[in-house]
Design a protein around this motif. Structure first.
Motif: not given
Length: 255
Positions: A42-56, A20-28
């Motif tokens: 003062e909040h500069t980003h929207r972010w998502t932290v996740f655990i996901r499968a490698l493929t759909p 599996f993969v784990y990590g995050s994405t962040a968009t300013p």
């Protein structure tokens, strides 16, 4: 008193991996991605932290029951529990980077203890391409490949795992391709091992992790290590010069 974890019969000598993969994405936030109403200035980003499968095609829910995301204590309800079927992710807004604890809880059939991972939330670009990403206001993706290893699983869970193999991946040693015979309990007892997932040689559209990319990352880290060593050497030289100058000034004052 018998430990419940050891009360059920286990398939001896068998190890089953699930990737599996784990990590995050962040968009300013910017004019094209404006800050929603009610979000602190003062909040500069929207972010998502996740655990996901490698493929759909890959399904994590036959072995993963729920995930606990432990955020920074300044967030309301900083401990978030996401149950199956997911998605196993948490989305928030903020301005700072911090370590997120991810605690994996397995399905009851696994009869296994939870496992804990840590992920450093990344909001800003790093590395040689950082300036371009900063100018383009790009989404920052920070994720890692991981495998959970089930050693000598209980028989009921072994059946669940082998009836739900990961999708086939091109590369060395991958098993579970369509039409191939799945390992039975009897086969496992005779064979004593099963490798269900290997990192492929090259990455693909659906799977960005590969031996090739792994070696490139190792080379990048070695190059960074050399640069750090050179910087340390330079700083030591400057420190020696300053120390020498300080001693000279001290001698002049004494004279």
């Amino acid at each position: 008193m018998v430990n419940p974890r050891h009360a059920k019969p286990r398939v001896k000598g068998v190890q089953i991996h699930r990737p599996f993969v784990y990590g995050s994405t962040a968009t300013p936030f910017d004019p094209s991605q404006p800050r929603p109403p009610g979000i602190p200035a003062e909040h500069t980003h929207r972010w998502t932290v996740f655990i996901r499968a490698l493929t759909p095609e890959q399904d994590l829910t036959h072995w993963l029951k729920k995930v606990q995301f432990k955020l920074h204590e300044t967030y309301a309800n900083s401990s978030r529990m996401i149950e199956s079927p997911g998605p196993f992710e948490v989305t928030e807004t903020g301005w700072g980077e911090f370590e997120v604890q991810l605690k994996l809880f397995f399905v009851p059939e696994a009869n296994e203890k939870s496992q804990t991972l840590w992920h450093g939330l990344k909001l800003h670009p790093y590395g040689p391409d950082a300036e371009r990403q900063r100018l383009e206001r790009a989404t920052i993706v920070s994720q890692s490949y991981e495998e959970v290893l089930f050693t000598e699983p209980v028989e009921a869970f072994f059946e669940v795992l082998t009836n739900n193999p990961p999708p086939p991946m091109s590369g060395r040693g991958s098993k579970g391709a369509k039409g191939s015979k799945q390992m039975s309990l009897a086969m496992a007892r005779r064979q004593g091992t099963e490798r269900t997932a290997e990192v492929p040689v090259k990455d693909s559209k659906d799977n960005p992790y590969s031996q090739e990319k792994e070696m490139a990352e190792v080379a990048r880290l070695r190059e960074a290590y050399k640069k750090v060593e050179a910087m340390i050497k330079q700083e030591r030289g400057l420190l020696a010069e300053r120390e020498k100058k300080r001693e000279e000034l001290g001698q002049e004052n004494e004279g």
